[in-house]
Enzyme design. Structure first.
Site, PDB file in Angstrom:
ATOM      1  N   ASN A  60     -78.792-100.003  47.016  1.00 58.40           N
ATOM      2  CA  ASN A  60     -77.696-100.703  47.698  1.00 58.40           C
ATOM      3  C   ASN A  60     -76.718 -99.669  48.266  1.00 58.40           C
ATOM      4  OD1 ASN A  60     -75.445-102.177  48.438  1.00 58.40           O
ATOM      5  ND2 ASN A  60     -75.450-103.471  46.607  1.00 58.40           N
ATOM      6  N   CYS A  73     -69.721-104.657  50.889  1.00 59.20           N
ATOM      7  CA  CYS A  73     -71.106-104.702  51.398  1.00 59.20           C
ATOM      8  C   CYS A  73     -71.232-105.545  52.675  1.00 59.20           C
ATOM      9  CB  CYS A  73     -72.049-105.241  50.334  1.00 59.20           C
ATOM     10  SG  CYS A  73     -72.080-104.221  48.855  1.00 59.20           S
ATOM     11  N   HIS A  98     -78.729-107.448  53.911  1.00 59.15           N
ATOM     12  CA  HIS A  98     -78.128-106.414  53.078  1.00 59.15           C
ATOM     13  C   HIS A  98     -79.081-106.146  51.915  1.00 59.15           C
ATOM     14  CE1 HIS A  98     -75.502-104.221  50.529  1.00 59.15           C
ATOM     15  NE2 HIS A  98     -75.292-105.212  49.682  1.00 59.15           N
TER      16      HIS A  98
HETATM   17  O1  UT7 Z   1     -74.060-105.841  47.164  1.00 54.08           O
HETATM   18  C1  UT7 Z   1     -73.813-107.085  46.606  1.00 54.08           C
HETATM   19  C2  UT7 Z   1     -73.500-106.980  45.206  1.00 54.08           C
HETATM   20  N1  UT7 Z   1     -74.516-106.804  44.258  1.00 54.08           N
HETATM   21  C3  UT7 Z   1     -75.523-107.622  44.054  1.00 54.08           C
HETATM   22  O2  UT7 Z   1     -75.852-108.440  44.846  1.00 54.08           O
HETATM   23  C4  UT7 Z   1     -76.221-107.526  42.723  1.00 54.08           C
HETATM   24  C5  UT7 Z   1     -76.375-108.888  42.124  1.00 54.08           C
HETATM   25  N2  UT7 Z   1     -76.957-108.914  40.802  1.00 54.08           N
HETATM   26  C6  UT7 Z   1     -78.180-108.394  40.499  1.00 54.08           C
HETATM   27  O3  UT7 Z   1     -78.855-107.820  41.331  1.00 54.08           O
HETATM   28  C7  UT7 Z   1     -78.742-108.599  39.093  1.00 54.08           C
HETATM   29  O4  UT7 Z   1     -77.955-109.577  38.432  1.00 54.08           O
HETATM   30  C8  UT7 Z   1     -78.789-107.306  38.250  1.00 54.08           C
HETATM   31  C9  UT7 Z   1     -79.853-106.398  38.804  1.00 54.08           C
HETATM   32  C10 UT7 Z   1     -77.428-106.624  38.282  1.00 54.08           C
HETATM   33  C11 UT7 Z   1     -79.146-107.635  36.801  1.00 54.08           C
HETATM   34  O5  UT7 Z   1     -80.382-108.327  36.744  1.00 54.08           O
HETATM   35  P1  UT7 Z   1     -80.532-109.633  35.834  1.00 54.08           P
HETATM   36  O6  UT7 Z   1     -81.938-110.050  35.934  1.00 54.08           O
HETATM   37  O7  UT7 Z   1     -79.465-110.589  36.267  1.00 54.08           O
HETATM   38  O8  UT7 Z   1     -80.275-109.045  34.402  1.00 54.08           O
HETATM   39  P2  UT7 Z   1     -79.179-109.509  33.315  1.00 54.08           P
HETATM   40  O9  UT7 Z   1     -77.817-109.114  33.772  1.00 54.08           O
HETATM   41  O10 UT7 Z   1     -79.430-110.923  32.959  1.00 54.08           O
HETATM   42  O11 UT7 Z   1     -79.574-108.599  32.093  1.00 54.08           O
HETATM   43  C12 UT7 Z   1     -80.789-108.820  31.367  1.00 54.08           C
HETATM   44  C13 UT7 Z   1     -80.882-107.769  30.270  1.00 54.08           C
HETATM   45  C14 UT7 Z   1     -79.618-107.612  29.446  1.00 54.08           C
HETATM   46  O12 UT7 Z   1     -79.987-107.369  28.104  1.00 54.08           O
HETATM   47  P3  UT7 Z   1     -79.961-108.552  27.002  1.00 54.08           P
HETATM   48  O13 UT7 Z   1     -78.550-109.056  26.985  1.00 54.08           O
HETATM   49  O14 UT7 Z   1     -80.948-109.553  27.485  1.00 54.08           O
HETATM   50  O15 UT7 Z   1     -80.376-107.825  25.771  1.00 54.08           O
HETATM   51  C15 UT7 Z   1     -78.966-106.390  30.013  1.00 54.08           C
HETATM   52  O16 UT7 Z   1     -78.158-105.720  29.077  1.00 54.08           O
HETATM   53  O17 UT7 Z   1     -81.119-106.490  30.868  1.00 54.08           O
HETATM   54  C16 UT7 Z   1     -80.177-105.548  30.355  1.00 54.08           C
HETATM   55  N3  UT7 Z   1     -79.909-104.553  31.371  1.00 54.08           N
HETATM   56  C17 UT7 Z   1     -80.645-103.448  31.525  1.00 54.08           C
HETATM   57  N4  UT7 Z   1     -81.708-102.980  30.839  1.00 54.08           N
HETATM   58  C18 UT7 Z   1     -82.240-101.816  31.245  1.00 54.08           C
HETATM   59  C19 UT7 Z   1     -78.946-104.575  32.336  1.00 54.08           C
HETATM   60  N5  UT7 Z   1     -79.043-103.470  33.100  1.00 54.08           N
HETATM   61  C20 UT7 Z   1     -80.101-102.754  32.603  1.00 54.08           C
HETATM   62  C21 UT7 Z   1     -80.686-101.550  32.974  1.00 54.08           C
HETATM   63  N6  UT7 Z   1     -81.748-101.119  32.265  1.00 54.08           N
HETATM   64  N7  UT7 Z   1     -80.244-100.792  34.026  1.00 54.08           N
END
Ligand code: UT7
Length: 325
Positions: free
Chosen positions: A282, A115, A252
């Protein structure tokens, strides 16, 4: 002190036609439009057609950037494509783009910094331009990220989209001050010890297969907000620019919450941040030129504007560039 600056004389973007909404994805994976919008700001993304390759997207963006610059492929002596989704393992996608554009024999190669690739590629191209080795360079970020996704993994498959964006760079005489037009400074970083946080689990010399994208989202998120801000300050300091002077911040486009977090740390109001994450998701190395293209097309950004570009991605790599259009 006089300085040769890399002027951005043309910007172009291309998005493939197919729109994939959050609801479309929710039909096949356990997710929802509400979750995706709340956690990322993404509403939709584009997906390349089956017969489209990364070079096809790159060529469309390149043609638009060349037209904006008033140049033709015959003028090009350098083509750099930032991509992590090349058409083939080799030759470089840049060589394929050169052939498809009908550009003359010159320098053409790819840059792989995921990225952050576009910021890395700009810094590399600037070296050629500043040393008089290029009179007309094309820097392209082009990706078909949807082909790296595991559609069983809801934590990653909702985040990415396809697209391409391009800059034409040409030399211009500057005074070596922040009033100059062109690329004023860059700050690039990589911490390879963090590669397990964001990677693809395949490759020619390991699995022999393309593989799928894997990410420890929360850890990447935290790294992004803290470290991007440091690189942005470094790129601004190197150009002698104060954050208050920056007209527009072109980040980005990974996650709206990351954009906000970085801007907040830097004291940049949201009204000066270009965001296309809702529509594009992204698009990895393509996201910065696509965002700038969108903001130029709607008239928000024009000649003379002072910009900071920034990105972070697999490697982990990250970086920033200070640029006056
Ligand atoms: O290009 C550079 C690289 N990428 C990035 O910069 C991305 C960086 N990270 C992020 O943008 C965020 O961390 C994410 C969008 C990937 C995730 O958001 P988050 O607020 O950090 O969520 P989390 O990983 O803490 O997950 C919270 C909950 C989990 O469930 P439990 O364990 O609380 O029951 C996940 O399993 O959300 C769940 N979850 C989803 N639920 C519905 C994760 N993905 C999804 C989904 N739909 N697509």
């Amino acid at each position: 002190m006089s300085a040769t600056r890399s002027l951005v004389t043309g910007v172009g973007g291309y998005l493939p036609a197919e729109i994939v909404t959050n609801d479309d994805l929710a039909q096949t994976v356990d997710t929802s439009d509400a979750w995706i919008q709340e956690r990322t700001g993404i509403r939709q993304r584009r997906r390349a057609a089956k017969d489209e390759a990364t070079s096809d997207l790159a060529v469309e963006a390149a043609r638009r950037a060349l037209a904006a610059a008033g140049r033709t492929p015959a003028d090009l002596d350098l083509i750099i494509v930032a991509t992590t989704t090349p058409d083939l393992t080799f030759p470089a996608t840049a060589a394929i783009v050169q052939r498809k554009l009908g550009a003359p024999v010159g320098v053409a190669f790819d840059v792989q910094a995921v990225c952050s690739g576009f910021v890395y590629a700009l810094a590399v191209a600037d070296g050629f331009v500043a040393r008089g080795q290029s009179r007309c360079a094309l820097v392209i970020g082009a990706e078909i990220m949807t082909r790296l996704l595991d559609y069983q993994d809801r934590t990653t498959c909702v985040l990415f989209g396809d697209g391409a964006g391009a800059f034409v760079l040409e030399p211009g005489a500057g005074q070596g001050t922040k009033a100059d037009r062109g690329l004023l400074a860059t700050a690039l970083r990589c911490d390879g010890t963090k590669q397990d946080l964001l990677y693809v689990d395949g490759g020619p010399s390991t699995s022999g297969a393309v593989g799928h994208l894997r990410m420890a989202g929360q850890q990447v998120f935290r790294h992004a907000v803290v470290n991007i801000a440091e690189a942005v300050r470094a790129a601004a300091d190197a150009a002698g620019v104060d954050m208050a002077e920056v007209d527009w911040f072109i980040p980005h486009q990974a996650n709206q919450r990351i954009l906000q977090g970085v801007a907040h740390r830097l004291g940049i109001e949201e009204s000066r941040v270009v965001s296309t994450v809702a529509e594009h998701a992204n698009t990895s190395a393509a996201s910065i030129p696509l965002a700038l293209d969108a903001a130029m097309a709607d008239g928000r950004i024009g000649p003379g504007a002072l910009l900071i570009l920034e990105a972070m991605g697999g490697g982990l790599t990250w970086g920033a560039a200070t640029l006056r259009l």
